[in-house]
Motif scaffolding. Structure first.
Motif, PDB file in Angstrom:
ATOM      1  N   LEU A  95       0.825  -1.207   0.000  1.00 27.75           N
ATOM      2  CA  LEU A  95       0.000   0.000   0.000  1.00 27.75           C
ATOM      3  C   LEU A  95       0.862   1.261   0.000  1.00 27.75           C
ATOM      4  O   LEU A  95       0.645   2.179  -0.806  1.00 27.75           O
ATOM      5  CB  LEU A  95      -0.909  -0.040   1.231  1.00 27.75           C
ATOM      6  N   TYR A  96       1.860   1.309   0.882  1.00 28.27           N
ATOM      7  CA  TYR A  96       2.723   2.489   0.963  1.00 28.27           C
ATOM      8  C   TYR A  96       3.530   2.682  -0.312  1.00 28.27           C
ATOM      9  O   TYR A  96       3.662   3.805  -0.824  1.00 28.27           O
ATOM     10  CB  TYR A  96       3.677   2.363   2.159  1.00 28.27           C
ATOM     11  N   VAL A  97       4.072   1.607  -0.843  1.00 27.70           N
ATOM     12  CA  VAL A  97       4.860   1.695  -2.079  1.00 27.70           C
ATOM     13  C   VAL A  97       3.995   2.240  -3.212  1.00 27.70           C
ATOM     14  O   VAL A  97       4.416   3.126  -3.971  1.00 27.70           O
ATOM     15  CB  VAL A  97       5.438   0.319  -2.452  1.00 27.70           C
ATOM     16  N   ALA A  98       2.777   1.732  -3.321  1.00 25.20           N
ATOM     17  CA  ALA A  98       1.876   2.169  -4.382  1.00 25.20           C
ATOM     18  C   ALA A  98       1.539   3.648  -4.248  1.00 25.20           C
ATOM     19  O   ALA A  98       1.574   4.407  -5.234  1.00 25.20           O
ATOM     20  CB  ALA A  98       0.601   1.328  -4.353  1.00 25.20           C
ATOM     21  N   MET A  99       1.208   4.092  -3.033  1.00 27.04           N
ATOM     22  CA  MET A  99       0.830   5.489  -2.831  1.00 27.04           C
ATOM     23  C   MET A  99       1.985   6.433  -3.139  1.00 27.04           C
ATOM     24  O   MET A  99       1.820   7.430  -3.855  1.00 27.04           O
ATOM     25  CB  MET A  99       0.355   5.697  -1.392  1.00 27.04           C
ATOM     26  N   PHE A 100       3.167   6.138  -2.606  1.00 25.16           N
ATOM     27  CA  PHE A 100       4.318   7.005  -2.850  1.00 25.16           C
ATOM     28  C   PHE A 100       4.669   7.051  -4.334  1.00 25.16           C
ATOM     29  O   PHE A 100       4.968   8.121  -4.888  1.00 25.16           O
ATOM     30  CB  PHE A 100       5.529   6.542  -2.032  1.00 25.16           C
ATOM     31  N   ALA A 101       4.637   5.907  -5.010  1.00 23.91           N
ATOM     32  CA  ALA A 101       5.006   5.863  -6.431  1.00 23.91           C
ATOM     33  C   ALA A 101       4.052   6.710  -7.264  1.00 23.91           C
ATOM     34  O   ALA A 101       4.491   7.512  -8.110  1.00 23.91           O
ATOM     35  CB  ALA A 101       5.001   4.408  -6.919  1.00 23.91           C
ATOM     36  N   VAL A 102       2.763   6.554  -7.025  1.00 22.51           N
ATOM     37  CA  VAL A 102       1.768   7.298  -7.805  1.00 22.51           C
ATOM     38  C   VAL A 102       1.857   8.792  -7.533  1.00 22.51           C
ATOM     39  O   VAL A 102       1.825   9.617  -8.468  1.00 22.51           O
ATOM     40  CB  VAL A 102       0.351   6.768  -7.479  1.00 22.51           C
TER      41      VAL A 102
END
Length: 376
Positions: free
Chosen positions: A150-157
């Protein structure tokens, strides 16, 4: 209860994952897009609840060593009150879980075109399987992995979207030009949608209830050996929750900056505000291999973790409701474990059945309150 021997960090991350949901990741950016960024105080408010929970609630439940948070009602007021609390929690949770997996299915439908109910069915099959078979330990370890995704996805986007639009300054200036940069509203009017009083103080009371007495969290306090570990879990959880709230608030501001001159809802590109974040991801990174998938994985991670925790908690409270019955008295350890698994399976199927009602409900965020003409 994970035998009461689980580690502090994985259980803390599991607490965070269970409190976060796909509704958080899709509904909150839409809410900020529609009404402004005052929601950021909702995250900070969690820290105001920590003293009461750490020094009153956690020691209290650790001393009781009960499976269901509502067993206290049985001790204090009688079994009828305990049963009523369990029934109310069950109704609320089953309805909530149906929404939680419908939201990421909506996102995947926006990204891939797959039918929403087909996606929900596949995801429910997965979460019911591992929750039923693995119990609390499976829930905790899958939650831990899912919160990282979840964190990886949010930061990347958000990083990709910020770079494309020209930086944080552009995002802030665009929101400021439309009167959406006020982070503190001190208006005491109770009809004001967001103010410091309603968002900070009101949310602190809400967090006290959720972290201090909700079965999902109380059950986790008892999966570790000591009160000190449970307190550490709460600090980690509140820090992680605050970061996620700030990320979703910024996501809403970023989406507003991108579509400031052309509202996608008015333009007919999406039918609900809930679809704004998936649309933003596709417009920003749809041509980059892996990005849309990473976003959908993050949304589903939030949904799966909440559903698995909810099913596990429902099984726990109704197994506790069997105390004092002839049926439970005759159960061997093996049969008791099988009974809990069947309870989790039953509640999972019941929640899945209610998914088919969700399309007839209102959205995760309210209807658009802004009007921006689209110019070609």
């Amino acid at each position: 209860m994970g035998s009461g021997q689980m580690g502090t960090l994985p259980v803390a991350l599991s607490m965070l994952a269970s409190f976060l949901s796909s509704i958080t990741l899709m509904g909150q950016p839409a809410e900020v897009y529609l009404f402004g960024p005052q929601l950021w105080l909702f995250g900070v408010a969690a820290f105001l609840a920590i003293p009461v929970i750490n020094y009153v609630m956690i020691p209290f439940f650790h001393k009781l060593q009960i499976t269901s948070a509502y067993e206290y009602f049985g001790i204090r007021f009688g079994r009828n009150v305990q049963r009523l609390a369990s029934i109310l929690f069950t109704i609320q949770m089953i309805l909530y879980l149906a929404l939680v997996l419908y939201a990421p299915a909506l996102a995947l439908s926006q990204v891939t075109g797959l039918h929403t109910l087909l996606v929900v069915t596949a995801m429910y099959f997965v979460v019911i399987f591992y929750t039923t078979i693995g119990g609390m330990k499976a829930v905790v370890w899958t939650d831990t992995f899912q919160v990282v995704v979840l964190y990886v996805a949010m930061f990347a986007v958000l990083i990709k979207g910020t770079v494309d639009i020209g930086g944080f300054g552009v995002v802030w200036e665009t929101n400021a030009q439309h009167g959406r940069s006020d982070l503190f509203k001190w208006n005491a009017d109770p009809t004001e949608r967001y103010s410091v009083w309603s968002t900070l103080v009101g949310a602190a009371v809400l967090h006290t209830a959720v972290y201090g007495a909700n079965q999902l969290q109380v059950q986790r306090y008892l999966t570790v050996r000591t009160v000190a570990q449970a307190r550490q879990m709460l600090w980690i959880n509140c820090a992680g929750w605050t970061v996620v709230v700030l990320l979703t608030v910024y996501a809403g501001m970023l989406i507003f900056a991108k579509y400031a001159m052309c509202d996608p809802i008015l333009a007919g590109r999406v039918s609900k505000a809930d679809q704004l974040f998936p649309l933003f991801v596709m417009d920003t990174a749809g041509d980059l291999s892996g990005f849309p998938g990473l976003f959908v994985a993050g949304i589903f991670s939030a949904g799966l973790s909440t559903v698995s925790t909810g099913l596990n908690s429902l099984a726990a409270i109704w197994f506790a409701e069997m105390d004092g019955t002839d049926f439970k008295a005759k159960l061997t350890e093996r049969k008791a474990g099988l009974t809990v698994k069947m309870l989790a399976l039953g509640f999972g199927l019941l929640s899945f059945a209610l998914v088919f009602v969700v399309p007839y409900m209102s959205g995760l965020a309210p209807k658009d309150m802004v009007s921006r003409v689209c110019h070609t």
